[in-house]
Write a protein that holds these residues in place. Structure first.
Motif, mmCIF file in Angstrom:
data_model
loop_
_atom_site.group_PDB
_atom_site.id
_atom_site.type_symbol
_atom_site.label_atom_id
_atom_site.label_comp_id
_atom_site.label_asym_id
_atom_site.label_seq_id
_atom_site.Cartn_x
_atom_site.Cartn_y
_atom_site.Cartn_z
ATOM 1 N N LYS A 43 0.832 -1.205 0.000
ATOM 2 C CA LYS A 43 0.000 0.000 0.000
ATOM 3 C C LYS A 43 0.864 1.252 0.000
ATOM 4 O O LYS A 43 0.569 2.230 -0.692
ATOM 5 C CB LYS A 43 -0.900 -0.006 1.245
ATOM 6 C CG LYS A 43 -1.846 1.165 1.357
ATOM 7 C CD LYS A 43 -3.079 0.979 0.519
ATOM 8 C CE LYS A 43 -4.100 2.075 0.809
ATOM 9 N NZ LYS A 43 -5.439 1.707 0.364
ATOM 10 N N GLN A 47 2.227 1.855 -3.405
ATOM 11 C CA GLN A 47 1.196 2.362 -4.294
ATOM 12 C C GLN A 47 0.944 3.847 -4.008
ATOM 13 O O GLN A 47 0.894 4.665 -4.919
ATOM 14 C CB GLN A 47 -0.059 1.551 -3.988
ATOM 15 C CG GLN A 47 -1.197 1.642 -4.915
ATOM 16 C CD GLN A 47 -2.431 1.071 -4.194
ATOM 17 O OE1 GLN A 47 -3.263 1.810 -3.666
ATOM 18 N NE2 GLN A 47 -2.509 -0.249 -4.128
ATOM 19 N N PHE A 60 -2.171 23.196 -4.926
ATOM 20 C CA PHE A 60 -2.220 22.444 -6.180
ATOM 21 C C PHE A 60 -3.281 21.362 -6.114
ATOM 22 O O PHE A 60 -4.022 21.148 -7.056
ATOM 23 C CB PHE A 60 -0.878 21.765 -6.455
ATOM 24 C CG PHE A 60 0.185 22.668 -6.994
ATOM 25 C CD1 PHE A 60 -0.057 24.012 -7.233
ATOM 26 C CD2 PHE A 60 1.446 22.173 -7.261
ATOM 27 C CE1 PHE A 60 0.938 24.845 -7.725
ATOM 28 C CE2 PHE A 60 2.450 22.999 -7.761
ATOM 29 C CZ PHE A 60 2.195 24.327 -7.991
ATOM 30 N N GLU A 106 -6.639 22.204 -6.709
ATOM 31 C CA GLU A 106 -6.892 22.519 -8.113
ATOM 32 C C GLU A 106 -6.866 21.282 -9.008
ATOM 33 O O GLU A 106 -6.940 21.394 -10.221
ATOM 34 C CB GLU A 106 -5.846 23.536 -8.596
ATOM 35 C CG GLU A 106 -6.079 24.927 -8.021
ATOM 36 C CD GLU A 106 -4.854 25.813 -8.125
ATOM 37 O OE1 GLU A 106 -3.780 25.312 -8.518
ATOM 38 O OE2 GLU A 106 -4.983 27.008 -7.823
ATOM 39 N N GLY A 107 -6.748 20.118 -8.408
ATOM 40 C CA GLY A 107 -6.870 18.894 -9.186
ATOM 41 C C GLY A 107 -5.553 18.260 -9.585
ATOM 42 O O GLY A 107 -5.534 17.269 -10.302
ATOM 43 N N PHE A 108 -4.479 18.823 -9.142
ATOM 44 C CA PHE A 108 -3.155 18.274 -9.465
ATOM 45 C C PHE A 108 -2.938 16.948 -8.744
ATOM 46 O O PHE A 108 -3.309 16.802 -7.592
ATOM 47 C CB PHE A 108 -2.110 19.293 -9.016
ATOM 48 C CG PHE A 108 -0.710 18.754 -8.934
ATOM 49 C CD1 PHE A 108 0.112 18.754 -10.045
ATOM 50 C CD2 PHE A 108 -0.217 18.268 -7.735
ATOM 51 C CE1 PHE A 108 1.406 18.285 -9.961
ATOM 52 C CE2 PHE A 108 1.086 17.794 -7.641
ATOM 53 C CZ PHE A 108 1.894 17.802 -8.753
ATOM 54 N N THR A 109 -2.357 15.987 -9.439
ATOM 55 C CA THR A 109 -1.970 14.776 -8.723
ATOM 56 C C THR A 109 -0.475 14.565 -8.841
ATOM 57 O O THR A 109 0.083 14.599 -9.922
ATOM 58 C CB THR A 109 -2.683 13.521 -9.263
ATOM 59 O OG1 THR A 109 -2.254 13.303 -10.603
ATOM 60 C CG2 THR A 109 -4.181 13.662 -9.224
ATOM 61 N N GLU A 121 2.641 12.602 -9.227
ATOM 62 C CA GLU A 121 2.878 11.283 -9.829
ATOM 63 C C GLU A 121 4.327 11.060 -10.129
ATOM 64 O O GLU A 121 4.955 11.853 -10.812
ATOM 65 C CB GLU A 121 2.058 11.096 -11.106
ATOM 66 C CG GLU A 121 0.687 10.550 -10.811
ATOM 67 C CD GLU A 121 0.014 10.009 -12.055
ATOM 68 O OE1 GLU A 121 0.583 9.106 -12.690
ATOM 69 O OE2 GLU A 121 -1.053 10.528 -12.393
ATOM 70 N N LYS A 127 6.920 8.282 -11.646
ATOM 71 C CA LYS A 127 6.879 7.038 -12.408
ATOM 72 C C LYS A 127 8.253 6.437 -12.629
ATOM 73 O O LYS A 127 8.966 6.171 -11.706
ATOM 74 C CB LYS A 127 6.195 7.283 -13.754
ATOM 75 C CG LYS A 127 4.690 7.287 -13.612
ATOM 76 C CD LYS A 127 4.154 5.890 -13.437
ATOM 77 C CE LYS A 127 2.699 5.895 -13.033
ATOM 78 N NZ LYS A 127 1.852 6.543 -14.014
ATOM 79 N N ARG A 169 7.283 1.729 -15.600
ATOM 80 C CA ARG A 169 6.389 0.973 -16.466
ATOM 81 C C ARG A 169 7.148 0.389 -17.649
ATOM 82 O O ARG A 169 7.064 -0.784 -17.944
ATOM 83 C CB ARG A 169 5.296 1.899 -17.002
ATOM 84 C CG ARG A 169 3.924 1.481 -16.551
ATOM 85 C CD ARG A 169 2.865 2.281 -17.254
ATOM 86 N NE ARG A 169 3.208 3.699 -17.299
ATOM 87 C CZ ARG A 169 2.692 4.544 -18.171
ATOM 88 N NH1 ARG A 169 1.822 4.139 -19.058
ATOM 89 N NH2 ARG A 169 3.031 5.815 -18.155
ATOM 90 N N MET A 220 -6.632 16.795 -16.569
ATOM 91 C CA MET A 220 -6.646 17.413 -15.250
ATOM 92 C C MET A 220 -5.628 18.530 -15.160
ATOM 93 O O MET A 220 -5.898 19.592 -14.635
ATOM 94 C CB MET A 220 -6.320 16.376 -14.181
ATOM 95 C CG MET A 220 -7.486 15.481 -13.897
ATOM 96 S SD MET A 220 -7.035 14.231 -12.697
ATOM 97 C CE MET A 220 -6.891 15.214 -11.214
ATOM 98 N N MET A 279 -6.209 22.467 -14.513
ATOM 99 C CA MET A 279 -5.542 23.155 -13.425
ATOM 100 C C MET A 279 -4.897 24.442 -13.899
ATOM 101 O O MET A 279 -5.069 25.494 -13.307
ATOM 102 C CB MET A 279 -4.469 22.254 -12.825
ATOM 103 C CG MET A 279 -3.739 22.884 -11.669
ATOM 104 S SD MET A 279 -2.338 21.875 -11.129
ATOM 105 C CE MET A 279 -1.061 22.478 -12.226
#
Lengths: 248, 248
Positions: A145, A148, A224, A227-230, A232, A234, A237, B240, B244
DNA sequence: TCAAAAGTGTTCTTATTACACCCATGG
DNA sequence: CCATGGGTGTAATAAGAACACTTTTGA
């Protein structure tokens, strides 16, 4: 009292507990806080700290209490993960446990002298094995978890001291994600998020070029996020996909 | 019996239940199965199906039992989500509930004539509100979890009949993700994963060009997964971020 | 012949990856 | 002056986003 209420109160009852996987980061290594059990069953084994939930206590409150009794810390990051309730997970009866993990800055951590914490110790996560009960499963579940969540929320900063270097941050992510990251790409990405404040200070007393110190800009992150920022992070992948193709 | 055991057995006890958020997809719309409560409290209100966990029953088993009693279905996708245990969530006493969600193909679903299911009904998820207890929170939590999982695991197929069209699949994803997807990009992406079998059949009796039917290639998916492949469906991050930036 | 949904490619933009050398310090 | 980790940029590739018209069927 109505029939329904009577029936209700006579219904099957079980004990319930919280177990808390407390993560810390020190010395370039992800750690988990275990206690040496002072009672049966599994007396003298290293195990996850946990305790019964009080009658008048919410679940999160119980998890916080366990953490505070053990470390003296409040206001740390805490997240419910999974509930474990196999019929035979506890040899003395039916015990259903709700697993939480929390993130603490080891530098803030103090042994609480009058608690079970006297027997608490940080263990490298890579070396922990054979925990009693189903604690190994609980630990794995919480580690997964964490892995993730750390990709989509800026949790790393909960584990570092307020001032840190980019290399420390990178090593932290590498420990959690169990992978290696490219130094330049990592820095580019993390700085481009504009969530770190350059303190314009450097390390002192290190036998190499001293690194710049940064702190996390929590205020800007909250803004942020509203305002919808995520957040992330990476870079893994494609590696997997390539590994897959080579493997075919 | 040892002191520890005695203390243990006298410790606070509470009732344990599972609640099951059963999702289905029909008529272009994501649905949840609710039951009309036949008992106090909240008699005659629509609520999530749930029941007490038996003494000799594992948590997942209890969740499966609830589902089977209600729908007659076995072997459906089932996932534990979160445990709710606020002190006052139930008016009759301390009840801790472990929330699960499951995914069923509505076409397979039959009312079980001799069960509480007589009072069960599918409700559009967008129209459900004001559920009793903390069931609205439970529903939201499970819906969020579904949203999250559907991006990284091929769960959509659990909700569709064995043969489906790409448009049906797209609408399903749109319902779950609560967003619109571009038809060409969606098809390109989903077909490039090479996880659908073109059945070389078409719809019949529709008043427009009939669509091709596909089925999910579960065998190939299991094989890919063993090799480290992760199913990932995106197309939303950039939207998104743009939103923003415009908002700043 | 109309309405309704199916089906299909290309271009542009953005994100991710790979990769190697010089710098500042303490010992 | 050496060992140690700090710090930096660019080019190639891959993924994601935007976008409009033709086809097939039943009514």
């Amino acid at each position: 009292m109505s029939d329904v209420q009577t029936e209700f109160q006579n219904f099957f009852k079980a004990a319930f507990t919280v177990d808390n996987v407390i993560f810390g980061f020190d010395d370039g290594d992800l750690k988990v806080l275990l206690i040496k059990r002072g009672e049966m069953p599994y007396e003298d084994n290293w195990a996850l700290p946990g305790y019964f939930i009080n009658e008048d206590e919410d679940l999160d409150t119980a998890a916080k209490r366990v953490l505070e009794e053990l470390t003296g810390l409040r206001n740390v990051f805490l997240e419910q993960v999974e509930t474990f309730g196999s019929v035979n997970r506890h040899p003395f009866g039916r015990v259903i446990t709700i697993a939480y993990f929390s993130l603490v800055k080891i530098s803030n951590y103090k042994l609480q002298p009058d608690s079970i914490a006297l027997k608490a110790k940080w263990h490298s996560i890579s070396k922990v094995r054979d925990l009693p009960f189903d604690h190994s499963d609980i630990l794995s579940s919480c580690f997964e978890k964490l892995k993730q969540l750390v990709r989509i929320r800026p949790l790393g900063f909960e584990l570092l001291p307020p001032k840190f270097t980019l290399t420390e941050l990178q090593h932290l992510y590498e420990s959690i994600l169990e992978t290696e990251l490219d130094k330049r790409n990592f820095r580019k990405k993390i700085l481009s998020m504009d969530l770190l404040i350059d303190l314009e200070e450097t390390q002192e007393g290190v036998a190499h070029r001293p690194a710049r110190l940064y702190k996390f800009d929590r205020k800007k992150y909250e803004q942020f996020r509203a305002e919808g920022f995520t957040f992330e992070l990476k870079e893994s992948r494609k590696k997997m996909r390539k590994a897959m193709i080579n493997h075919q």
